[in-house]
Design a protein around this motif. Structure first.
Motif, PDB file in Angstrom:
ATOM      1  N   GLY A 218     -11.144  46.894 -38.440  1.00 39.06           N
ATOM      2  CA  GLY A 218      -9.800  46.355 -38.405  1.00 39.06           C
ATOM      3  C   GLY A 218      -9.660  45.205 -39.384  1.00 39.06           C
ATOM      4  N   ALA A 219      -8.904  44.174 -38.982  1.00 45.91           N
ATOM      5  CA  ALA A 219      -8.650  43.063 -39.889  1.00 45.91           C
ATOM      6  C   ALA A 219      -8.500  41.768 -39.109  1.00 45.91           C
ATOM      7  CB  ALA A 219      -7.383  43.331 -40.693  1.00 45.91           C
ATOM      8  N   LYS A 220      -8.812  40.664 -39.789  1.00 45.79           N
ATOM      9  CA  LYS A 220      -8.612  39.327 -39.238  1.00 45.79           C
ATOM     10  C   LYS A 220      -7.427  38.690 -39.944  1.00 45.79           C
ATOM     11  CE  LYS A 220     -11.002  34.905 -38.506  1.00 45.79           C
ATOM     12  NZ  LYS A 220     -12.284  34.164 -38.716  1.00 45.79           N
ATOM     13  N   THR A 221      -6.555  38.040 -39.178  1.00 48.53           N
ATOM     14  CA  THR A 221      -5.384  37.391 -39.761  1.00 48.53           C
ATOM     15  C   THR A 221      -5.553  35.876 -39.773  1.00 48.53           C
ATOM     16  OG1 THR A 221      -4.325  37.628 -37.584  1.00 48.53           O
ATOM     17  CG2 THR A 221      -3.728  39.222 -39.286  1.00 48.53           C
ATOM     18  N   ALA A 222      -4.639  35.207 -40.453  1.00 47.65           N
ATOM     19  CA  ALA A 222      -4.779  33.771 -40.701  1.00 47.65           C
ATOM     20  C   ALA A 222      -4.782  32.942 -39.425  1.00 47.65           C
ATOM     21  CB  ALA A 222      -3.656  33.301 -41.625  1.00 47.65           C
ATOM     22  N   ASP A 223      -4.218  33.464 -38.343  1.00 45.48           N
ATOM     23  CA  ASP A 223      -4.231  32.727 -37.074  1.00 45.48           C
ATOM     24  C   ASP A 223      -5.518  32.920 -36.289  1.00 45.48           C
ATOM     25  OD1 ASP A 223      -3.895  35.339 -36.350  1.00 45.48           O
ATOM     26  OD2 ASP A 223      -2.321  34.961 -34.876  1.00 45.48           O
ATOM     27  N   GLY A 224      -6.479  33.659 -36.879  1.00 53.56           N
ATOM     28  CA  GLY A 224      -7.760  33.894 -36.231  1.00 53.56           C
ATOM     29  C   GLY A 224      -7.806  35.140 -35.367  1.00 53.56           C
ATOM     30  N   SER A 225      -6.687  35.842 -35.231  1.00 50.22           N
ATOM     31  CA  SER A 225      -6.653  37.045 -34.399  1.00 50.22           C
ATOM     32  C   SER A 225      -7.416  38.192 -35.057  1.00 50.22           C
ATOM     33  CB  SER A 225      -5.212  37.486 -34.142  1.00 50.22           C
ATOM     34  OG  SER A 225      -4.502  36.505 -33.430  1.00 50.22           O
ATOM     35  N   LEU A 226      -8.044  39.018 -34.233  1.00 48.43           N
ATOM     36  CA  LEU A 226      -8.745  40.207 -34.702  1.00 48.43           C
ATOM     37  C   LEU A 226      -7.932  41.433 -34.290  1.00 48.43           C
ATOM     38  CD1 LEU A 226     -12.413  39.299 -33.687  1.00 48.43           C
ATOM     39  CD2 LEU A 226     -11.174  38.722 -35.797  1.00 48.43           C
ATOM     40  N   HIS A 227      -7.560  42.242 -35.267  1.00 43.67           N
ATOM     41  CA  HIS A 227      -6.757  43.435 -35.028  1.00 43.67           C
ATOM     42  C   HIS A 227      -7.655  44.653 -35.222  1.00 43.67           C
ATOM     43  CE1 HIS A 227      -2.844  41.206 -35.263  1.00 43.67           C
ATOM     44  NE2 HIS A 227      -3.601  40.388 -35.981  1.00 43.67           N
ATOM     45  N   HIS A 228      -8.054  45.271 -34.132  1.00 44.51           N
ATOM     46  CA  HIS A 228      -8.931  46.433 -34.209  1.00 44.51           C
ATOM     47  C   HIS A 228      -8.103  47.715 -34.286  1.00 44.51           C
ATOM     48  CE1 HIS A 228     -11.702  43.384 -32.466  1.00 44.51           C
ATOM     49  NE2 HIS A 228     -12.543  43.966 -33.304  1.00 44.51           N
ATOM     50  N   ALA A 229      -8.649  48.700 -35.000  1.00 43.54           N
ATOM     51  CA  ALA A 229      -7.935  49.966 -35.153  1.00 43.54           C
ATOM     52  C   ALA A 229      -8.928  51.080 -35.434  1.00 43.54           C
ATOM     53  CB  ALA A 229      -6.913  49.874 -36.295  1.00 43.54           C
TER      54      ALA A 229
END
Length: 457
Positions: free
Chosen positions: A202-213
Motif C-alpha cells: 500500500g502507501a504511507k501518507t503525510a499524516d502518517g496513515s498506512l493505506h493497505h490494498a
C-alpha cells in the motif's frame, strides 16, 4: 496472483488526468473498493489536466501500420470515440480544426511528415494572407514572416481540459470511487513493500496513515519516479504557458477558432468561456530540473525533479511575445494574467509506459505522458484497467511495456524531435530570472527556489 476480483481493495496514487480516467474505468467495471489518494483538492492545481484547453486530433487505424503505429493509432481511435460519443467526455471536445505550420523551411519539412497519407484533408497555407483567412478578420493581424502551413477544417480542435477532468472525477464518485484529497491525508510519501511476498502492501501518507490494498496503481504523472527507481525510463520535462485577458468584443471575435500550432514558435487556442483569457504557449525542447538523491532506491542517481511555479523564465516570455508579434501583434505587449510551468514525463521513445512492475506484480505503473497524455487519457484509463486485469491485447502490451533496455546510456539532453527555443533542453538551474509577464514587476533571479512540489499529471 493474476487479476483482481471486484471486491478486492485497489489504491490509485495520483488523482490527475490518468488517475481520474482509471478511477472512472474501474467504477464502470464494477469494482467496489477503490481509493484515490491525491494531495490537493480537485482539480489539483498542479495537474497538467487542470487547464483551460488541450489540443485534440482524431485518429484511426491505417493499412500496413507498424507495431509502433498500431499502438498510437489504437489509442487515437479509442480516445476519439470517447471524445465524440461518451457523455462524460463528449461535451468537452470542440471540433474547430487545426493549423500545422512552421517558420523555417527545415521545420516545415518536418511538419509535412505529419500529414502524409492524409493530404486531401489539408489546405496549403503560404504567407500572411493565407493564414489570416483561416480566422475572422482582426484575429491574425501579423506578417507571419517565412511561415508555411496546412489547415485541417475538421477532425481536430481542442478539449476543455479542466471540464473533462472534473467530469470524469464526478462520474467516478457517483460510481462509489473514494477520493482522499488532502495535503496530509492524501499526499503519498512512500510505498509500502513486502520483500518476502514480492508485493506492494500500500502507501504511507503525510499524516502518517498506512493505506493497505490488494492492488496499487501508480498514476503520479511527472513525479512517478520519486517513488522508486524507473531505471532512467522517465525524464520529467517542463514547458511554459501564459494567459492574456481579452475584452468582451475580442472574446466574441476569437470564439470557435481553429488551433494554430507551430512547433518552433508556439500555439494558441480560443479563449476560455469562463474568464475570457487566451491561453498560449511557446515551443521549445523543454526544461529539466536536475537533482540527485530524490527518492528511495535512487542511490544518488541524477533525476529531473518537478516543482510548481506560477512564473516562467524570462526567455520564455521573450519567445511568447515573438510568437504573438508574428501572429497577433495587437496582443504582443499586453500583460499576462497568468503564467506557469507545466510538467510531463518523456520516455525515450515518447511512448507511454503502462505495465505491471516486473518485481512488484500487484503494482501497475502508468507514466510517461510525453506531451500527449491528456488527449489520449480516455483510452489510457481503459488500458490501465486492462493491464490490471491482464486482458490487454498483446501488441498493446508489448508497445507499452516496462522497457529499461531503451534507457541504457540515455541522453538526458535529447530534444526528442522537438524544435524552438535555442534548440536545446535547458536546466532550470541555468535560468537567469523569472517573471509573470506583468509590467513593473521586478523579475525573480535564480533557480527553482523554495517552490519545489510534487506534480501529478
Amino acid at each position: 496472483m493474476t487479476s483482481p476480483s471486484v471486491d478486492q481493495s485497489i489504491l490509485i496514487i495520483g488523482g490527475g488526468t490518468w488517475g481520474c480516467s482509471t478511477a472512472l474505468q474501474l467504477g464502470r467495471r464494477g469494482y467496489k473498493n477503490v481509493t484515490v489518494l491525491e494531495a490537493h483538492p480537485m482539480p489539483s492545481p498542479i495537474s497538467a489536466g487542470n487547464d483551460v484547453n488541450k489540443i485534440m486530433e482524431e485518429g484511426a487505424h491505417t493499412k500496413n501500420e507498424s507495431d509502433e503505429e498500431y499502438v498510437w493509432n489504437h489509442m487515437h481511435e479509442v480516445s476519439t470515440k470517447y471524445w465524440k460519443e461518451d457523455p462524460v467526455f463528449a461535451p468537452y471536445y470542440h471540433n474547430t480544426g487545426i493549423i500545422f505550420s512552421a517558420a523555417t523551411p527545415e521545420v516545415f519539412e518536418h511538419v509535412k511528415t505529419w500529414i502524409v497519407g492524409n493530404e486531401a484533408e489539408y489546405e496549403k497555407l503560404e504567407g500572411a494572407a493565407d493564414f489570416q483567412k483561416t480566422m475572422p478578420k482582426g484575429v491574425l493581424t501579423g506578417d507571419f514572416p517565412g511561415w508555411q502551413g496546412f489547415w485541417k477544417r475538421n477532425g481536430a480542435g481542442w478539449l476543455f481540459a479542466r471540464g473533462a477532468l472534473m467530469s470524469a472525477y464526478h462520474e467516478a464518485v457517483k460510481l462509489s470511487i473514494n477520493f482522499v484529497t488532502d495535503e496530509r491525508q492524501g499526499k503519498v510519501t512512500e510505498l509500502l513493500y513486502s520483500s518476502d511476498s514480492g508485493r506492494v502492501l500500500g502507501a504511507k501518507t503525510a499524516d502518517g496513515s498506512l493505506h493497505h490494498a490488494d492492488w496499487v496503481i501508480l498514476t503520479a504523472g511527472a513525479s512517478a519516479d520519486t517513488f522508486f527507481d524507473f531505471e532512467d525510463q522517465l525524464r520529467p520535462t517542463a514547458w511554459t504557458l501564459a494567459h492574456i485577458p481579452l475584452t468582451e468584443s475580442e472574446n466574441a471575435l476569437f470564439k470557435d477558432l481553429p488551433v494554430l500550432y507551430n512547433p518552433e514558435r508556439g500555439f494558441f487556442i480560443e479563449p476560455d468561456a469562463e474568464n475570457h483569457e487566451l491561453k498560449f504557449c511557446d515551443e521549445h525542447p523543454g526544461y529539466i530540473n536536475l537533482e540527485r538523491d530524490v527518492g528511495p532506491g535512487h542511490d544518488g542517481q541524477q533525476h529531473s525533479v518537478p516543482f510548481a511555479r506560477h512564473q516562467i523564465p524570462l526567455e520564455s516570455e521573450e519567445r511568447m511575445r515573438r510568437f504573438l508579434r508574428d501572429t497577433m501583434p495587437q496582443l504582443a505587449e499586453r500583460e499576462f494574467s497568468f503564467a506557469r510551468v507545466c510538467w510531463d514525463s518523456d520516455t525515450v521513445d515518447r511512448q507511454f509506459l503502462i505495465d505491471r512492475h516486473p518485481k512488484w506484480r500487484n503494482l501497475v505503473v502508468a507514466a510517461g505522458g510525453s506531451g500527449m497524455g491528456f488527449m489520449l487519457s480516455p483510452c489510457v484509463g481503459q488500458l490501465i484497467a486492462d493491464t490490471l486485469e491482464e486482458s490487454i491485447e498483446h501488441r498493446l502490451r508489448k508497445g507499452l511495456r516496462w522497457r529499461p533496455e531503451q534507457a541504457e546510456g540515455r541522453d538526458w539532453w535529447a530534444t526528442q524531435d522537438r524544435y524552438g527555443g535555442n534548440g536545446k533542453v535547458t536546466d532550470f538551474h541555468d535560468v537567469k530570472g523569472w517573471t509573470n509577464g506583468r509590467k513593473g514587476e521586478a523579475p525573480n533571479v535564480g533557480g527553482t527556489g523554495s517552490t519545489l512540489s510534487k506534480a501529478c499529471e
